[in-house]
Motif scaffolding. Structure first.
Motif, mmCIF file in Angstrom:
data_model
loop_
_atom_site.group_PDB
_atom_site.id
_atom_site.type_symbol
_atom_site.label_atom_id
_atom_site.label_comp_id
_atom_site.label_asym_id
_atom_site.label_seq_id
_atom_site.Cartn_x
_atom_site.Cartn_y
_atom_site.Cartn_z
ATOM 1 N N LYS A 106 0.839 -1.200 -0.277
ATOM 2 C CA LYS A 106 -0.135 0.186 0.031
ATOM 3 C C LYS A 106 0.956 1.238 -0.190
ATOM 4 O O LYS A 106 2.025 1.166 0.394
ATOM 5 C CB LYS A 106 -0.995 -0.021 1.250
ATOM 6 N N ILE A 107 0.269 2.407 -0.671
ATOM 7 C CA ILE A 107 1.115 3.486 -0.500
ATOM 8 C C ILE A 107 1.156 4.289 0.808
ATOM 9 O O ILE A 107 0.150 4.337 1.574
ATOM 10 C CB ILE A 107 0.473 4.639 -1.435
ATOM 11 N N GLU A 108 2.597 4.551 1.118
ATOM 12 C CA GLU A 108 2.721 5.314 2.583
ATOM 13 C C GLU A 108 3.513 6.838 2.059
ATOM 14 O O GLU A 108 3.898 6.866 1.072
ATOM 15 C CB GLU A 108 3.775 4.682 3.426
ATOM 16 N N GLU A 109 2.966 7.627 2.707
ATOM 17 C CA GLU A 109 3.677 9.225 2.493
ATOM 18 C C GLU A 109 4.978 9.310 2.100
ATOM 19 O O GLU A 109 5.332 9.965 1.216
ATOM 20 C CB GLU A 109 3.163 10.144 3.669
ATOM 21 N N SER A 110 5.759 8.350 2.838
ATOM 22 C CA SER A 110 7.047 8.341 2.679
ATOM 23 C C SER A 110 7.609 7.785 1.350
ATOM 24 O O SER A 110 8.608 8.064 0.817
ATOM 25 C CB SER A 110 7.906 7.452 3.746
ATOM 26 N N ASN A 111 6.775 7.111 0.606
ATOM 27 C CA ASN A 111 7.011 6.836 -0.644
ATOM 28 C C ASN A 111 6.858 7.912 -1.653
ATOM 29 O O ASN A 111 7.418 7.878 -3.017
ATOM 30 C CB ASN A 111 5.786 5.954 -1.153
ATOM 31 N N LEU A 112 6.282 9.143 -1.562
ATOM 32 C CA LEU A 112 6.046 9.925 -2.427
ATOM 33 C C LEU A 112 7.224 10.841 -2.767
ATOM 34 O O LEU A 112 7.344 11.565 -3.866
ATOM 35 C CB LEU A 112 4.857 11.032 -1.934
ATOM 36 N N ASP A 113 8.401 10.539 -2.223
ATOM 37 C CA ASP A 113 9.657 11.236 -2.681
ATOM 38 C C ASP A 113 10.178 10.714 -3.776
ATOM 39 O O ASP A 113 11.399 11.134 -4.441
ATOM 40 C CB ASP A 113 10.821 11.074 -1.385
ATOM 41 N N ARG A 114 9.750 9.670 -4.335
ATOM 42 C CA ARG A 114 10.192 8.927 -5.562
ATOM 43 C C ARG A 114 9.223 8.195 -6.380
ATOM 44 O O ARG A 114 9.477 7.835 -7.530
ATOM 45 C CB ARG A 114 11.540 8.224 -5.312
ATOM 46 N N GLN A 115 8.045 7.889 -5.756
ATOM 47 C CA GLN A 115 7.280 7.094 -6.594
ATOM 48 C C GLN A 115 6.209 7.636 -6.946
ATOM 49 O O GLN A 115 5.808 8.761 -6.670
ATOM 50 C CB GLN A 115 6.763 5.881 -5.416
ATOM 51 N N TYR A 116 5.413 7.014 -8.276
ATOM 52 C CA TYR A 116 4.465 8.006 -8.974
ATOM 53 C C TYR A 116 3.059 7.598 -8.247
ATOM 54 O O TYR A 116 2.278 7.185 -8.938
ATOM 55 C CB TYR A 116 4.458 7.483 -10.372
ATOM 56 N N TYR A 117 3.060 8.387 -7.345
ATOM 57 C CA TYR A 117 1.792 8.686 -6.568
ATOM 58 C C TYR A 117 1.462 9.825 -5.992
ATOM 59 O O TYR A 117 2.376 10.636 -5.974
ATOM 60 C CB TYR A 117 1.681 7.398 -5.319
ATOM 61 N N PHE A 118 0.235 10.105 -5.256
ATOM 62 C CA PHE A 118 0.067 11.304 -4.955
ATOM 63 C C PHE A 118 -0.655 11.402 -3.435
ATOM 64 O O PHE A 118 -1.043 10.321 -3.029
ATOM 65 C CB PHE A 118 -0.994 12.103 -5.804
ATOM 66 N N LEU A 119 -0.429 12.642 -2.773
ATOM 67 C CA LEU A 119 -0.806 12.577 -1.398
ATOM 68 C C LEU A 119 -2.370 12.094 -1.196
ATOM 69 O O LEU A 119 -2.412 11.387 -0.320
ATOM 70 C CB LEU A 119 -0.921 14.006 -1.044
ATOM 71 N N ASP A 120 -3.151 12.282 -2.197
ATOM 72 C CA ASP A 120 -4.426 11.758 -1.743
ATOM 73 C C ASP A 120 -4.787 10.294 -2.130
ATOM 74 O O ASP A 120 -5.821 9.743 -2.162
ATOM 75 C CB ASP A 120 -5.590 12.614 -2.712
ATOM 76 N N GLN A 121 -3.557 9.659 -2.420
ATOM 77 C CA GLN A 121 -3.513 8.162 -2.723
ATOM 78 C C GLN A 121 -3.104 7.311 -1.470
ATOM 79 O O GLN A 121 -3.045 6.213 -1.686
ATOM 80 C CB GLN A 121 -2.906 7.793 -3.849
ATOM 81 N N VAL A 122 -2.493 8.022 -0.596
ATOM 82 C CA VAL A 122 -1.861 7.474 0.655
ATOM 83 C C VAL A 122 -2.982 6.505 1.359
ATOM 84 O O VAL A 122 -3.947 6.958 1.459
ATOM 85 C CB VAL A 122 -1.209 8.367 1.631
#
Lengths: 74, 200
Positions: free
Chosen positions: B49-65
């Motif tokens: 699952k997406i974690e906020e810490s992934n957003l520094d490099r992964q192609y996801y957005f804050l509202d997808q955490v």
């Protein structure tokens, strides 16, 4: 015309030419090369050797060995 | 632009497929690059699952955490190119059946994080699907010195490789280097599918 057959004793590991040692296994070769990475993919003449076979597979003379270091991160 | 070349490439890519093992830094960015290039079909496999810490490099957005990665990635791809057929598998690749999802793709991309899992995956795919082109990456940490990255080919295995990079346990993972490697993998997949670029 005369043809020559030149016997070369040696192997190439990651581009480096080193001596061939009779009956040397991959495990022993990695130790000789001081490759201490825990995780490697080894290919001998383009064939992938599984890690479980490292203690059994003997490196043939004149072979080309590639040792790839797998590094965590993704 | 060379329209004839472009049309030929688009046509070939539309009829091609790539399977990606992992939807983290490497997988999510490689998938998006391939979707933008116009790949016909993607198979995405990840259990996370997406974690906020992934957003520094992964192609996801804050509202997808909190969302399942492969589901969110499919959504993101569809917002870019709705023509791509995206098949997702929300599961962990288990030793003994790691190659299973990738039997009928043209190219497999290894986009896993842990060195042990990477090694297992490469060994298993090369062994069980011997003719399948596999693109893998090793050495994605840090920043700078990116001209150390090289492509190494060993039969069907194409390694995107920086042998001097450290393990992610001892170094940082940052978007520029991770995305470079991810796009390098995607570019290698294109080269395998299309053949070497002749320039025409």
């Amino acid at each position: 015309m005369r043809s020559y057959w030149v016997k070369t004793v040696g192997i190439e590991v990651n581009g480096r030419k080193i001596d061939w040692v009779e009956n040397e296994t991959i495990k022993q070769l990695l130790r000789r090369m001081r490759y201490t990475f825990p995780l490697v993919v080894v290919k001998i003449n383009q064939k992938v050797i599984l890690r479980k076979d490292f203690p059994d597979v003997v490196v043939p003379d004149n072979s080309r060995v590639d040792v790839i270091h797998m590094i965590s991160g993704g | 632009m060379n329209k004839q070349k472009f049309d030929k490439i688009k046509e070939k890519l539309r009829n091609s497929s790539v399977g990606i093992a992992g939807a983290g830094g490497l997988g999510s960015n490689a998938a998006v690059a391939l979707a933008r290039a116009g790949i016909g079909r993607l198979i995405l496999v990840d259990f996370d699952k997406i974690e906020e810490s992934n957003l520094d490099r992964q192609y996801y957005f804050l509202d997808q955490v909190g969302k399942i990665k492969v589901e969110a990635l499919k959504d993101n791809i569809k917002r870019i190119n709705s023509a791509v057929k995206v098949e997702i598998l929300n599961q962990k690749l288990e030793k003994g059946s790691m190659e299973k999802p990738f039997h009928d793709v043209d190219v497999v991309i290894e986009a896993l994080d842990n060195a042990e899992t990477k090694t297992e995956f490469i060994e298993e795919v090369l062994l069980k699907l011997p003719d399948k082109p596999v693109v893998a990456a090793s050495g994605v940490t840090g920043y700078g010195n990116s001209d150390r990255i090289v492509t190494k080919r060993f039969g069907a295995l194409y390694m995107c490789y920086d042998e001097q990079a450290k393990s992610s346990e001892d170094d940082v993972l940052l978007a520029p280097r991770v995305c470079l490697m991810a796009n390098w993998e995607a570019d290698l997949a294109l080269e395998i599918i299309l053949g070497e670029d002749s320039g025409y």
